[in-house]
Design a protein around this motif. Structure first.
Motif, PDB file in Angstrom:
ATOM      1  N   ARG A   1      -1.791   2.709  -4.268  1.00 49.51           N
ATOM      2  CA  ARG A   1      -0.559   2.575  -3.486  1.00 49.51           C
ATOM      3  C   ARG A   1      -0.543   3.565  -2.328  1.00 49.51           C
ATOM      4  NH1 ARG A   1       4.702   2.614  -7.053  1.00 49.51           N
ATOM      5  NH2 ARG A   1       5.615   1.911  -5.091  1.00 49.51           N
ATOM      6  N   VAL A   2      -1.003   4.787  -2.581  1.00 49.75           N
ATOM      7  CA  VAL A   2      -1.122   5.763  -1.494  1.00 49.75           C
ATOM      8  C   VAL A   2      -2.088   5.242  -0.437  1.00 49.75           C
ATOM      9  CG1 VAL A   2      -1.878   8.097  -0.873  1.00 49.75           C
ATOM     10  CG2 VAL A   2      -0.536   7.742  -2.956  1.00 49.75           C
ATOM     11  N   ASN A   3      -3.189   4.658  -0.876  1.00 50.31           N
ATOM     12  CA  ASN A   3      -4.183   4.122   0.056  1.00 50.31           C
ATOM     13  C   ASN A   3      -3.590   3.014   0.923  1.00 50.31           C
ATOM     14  OD1 ASN A   3      -6.895   3.948   1.106  1.00 50.31           O
ATOM     15  ND2 ASN A   3      -7.096   2.032  -0.025  1.00 50.31           N
ATOM     16  N   ASP A   4      -2.851   2.105   0.322  1.00 50.80           N
ATOM     17  CA  ASP A   4      -2.223   1.027   1.094  1.00 50.80           C
ATOM     18  C   ASP A   4      -1.287   1.597   2.161  1.00 50.80           C
ATOM     19  OD1 ASP A   4      -3.522  -0.935  -0.320  1.00 50.80           O
ATOM     20  OD2 ASP A   4      -1.833  -1.404  -1.633  1.00 50.80           O
ATOM     21  N   PHE A   5      -0.465   2.543   1.755  1.00 48.42           N
ATOM     22  CA  PHE A   5       0.500   3.150   2.676  1.00 48.42           C
ATOM     23  C   PHE A   5      -0.206   3.891   3.806  1.00 48.42           C
ATOM     24  CE2 PHE A   5       2.811   7.073   3.799  1.00 48.42           C
ATOM     25  CZ  PHE A   5       3.945   6.534   4.379  1.00 48.42           C
ATOM     26  N   MET A   6      -1.152   4.751   3.444  1.00 44.05           N
ATOM     27  CA  MET A   6      -1.835   5.583   4.433  1.00 44.05           C
ATOM     28  C   MET A   6      -2.711   4.744   5.365  1.00 44.05           C
ATOM     29  SD  MET A   6      -1.090   8.877   4.072  1.00 44.05           S
ATOM     30  CE  MET A   6      -2.531   9.677   4.774  1.00 44.05           C
ATOM     31  N   SER A   7      -3.396   3.747   4.826  1.00 43.14           N
ATOM     32  CA  SER A   7      -4.274   2.909   5.652  1.00 43.14           C
ATOM     33  C   SER A   7      -3.483   2.187   6.731  1.00 43.14           C
ATOM     34  CB  SER A   7      -5.010   1.882   4.780  1.00 43.14           C
ATOM     35  OG  SER A   7      -5.907   2.497   3.905  1.00 43.14           O
ATOM     36  N   GLY A   8      -2.348   1.600   6.330  1.00 39.23           N
ATOM     37  CA  GLY A   8      -1.512   0.881   7.289  1.00 39.23           C
ATOM     38  C   GLY A   8      -0.921   1.800   8.329  1.00 39.23           C
TER      39      GLY A   8
END
Length: 253
Positions: free
Chosen positions: A157-164
């Motif tokens: 979830r952190v990855n999804d947020f940070m990537s976007g």
């Protein structure tokens, strides 16, 4: 003013006892280290930038329902965080091959991975934070299987947020590491994102040019680290568009 009780000092931060039970004051230093502290320097303003950027990311995560230890920023270098029991793991999420993974597997740096890969390292500087498997984690009791399921979910979830977020300002999120803490509400335990999220703990590349905007600038002697971090803060709107790296005051004779 009463002297604060220091709880812990690491390579980049100092933790002090907070003003209320269950709270900690996290102070961001200007120290930069690499290769398990074999290379070190002091970068003026780095702590200020990491404090502001970590606040920005943690507030964003809290707003989308990803729990973190962040409570509020106190000043330019300090933030108030919730005290938690840190699980002794570095949780690494990789979107592109880089760093130790590229060397370990013989993959060209910058190669897109078929899906985000989550790795775990045992937090022990004296051992060089070795890579470990879920079998090691279970066998040595560092985290339960339920914990590991929750950690994986939080990391992705952190990855999804940070990537976007990064893609929106022309930055590629190559990889990052986070730490996870346990907090207790009575008999109920839950896991939260702890420590920090900053260019110290992420690999960030400009999408157009490939320019590195993270601690690899220091590791590989690629330029001014404060300039790179300031560029990230500028693009995210954390610092004014005309911001320059923070400098220490100079004495005038």
């Amino acid at each position: 003013m009463a002297r604060r009780k220091k709880i812990y000092e690491g390579k980049a931060k100092i933790l002090y006892e907070g003003p209320e039970p269950g709270t900690v004051v996290q102070y961001f230093k200007d120290d930069a280290t690499a290769f398990n502290a074999e290379k070190r320097d002091v970068i003026d303003g780095k702590g200020v930038l990491n404090n502001r950027l970590s606040e920005f990311f943690m507030v964003g995560l809290n707003s989308i329902g990803v729990p973190t230890h962040f409570m509020k920023r106190l000043n330019m270098r300090e933030q108030l965080v919730r005290q938690c029991e840190i699980i002794p793991l570095e949780v690494i999420v990789r979107n592109f091959a880089a760093g130790t993974m590229a060397k370990r597997l013989g993959i060209e740096e910058g190669t897109a991975l078929p899906r985000p890969i989550v790795e775990y390292c045992y937090k022990d500087d004296s051992l060089g934070d070795p890579l470990v498997t879920e079998e090691h984690i279970a066998a040595f009791g560092w985290a339960s299987q339920q914990d590991m399921d929750d950690i994986l979910s939080l990391a992705l979830r952190v990855n999804d947020f940070m990537s976007g977020l990064m893609y929106g300002v022309g930055i590629k999120l190559v990889d990052f590491k986070i730490e996870i803490g346990r907090v207790y509400d009575g008999d109920y335990q839950r896991l939260i994102v702890a420590d920090e999220i900053s260019p110290d703990s992420c690999r960030l590349w400009d999408i157009e040019t490939g320019r590195k905007l993270d601690k690899d600038v220091f590791r590989r002697d690629l330029g001014d680290l404060a300039d790179a971090y300031t560029e990230v803060a500028r693009r995210l709107g954390v610092m004014p568009a005309n911001a320059t790296p923070m400098e220490k005051p100079k004495l005038i004779n």
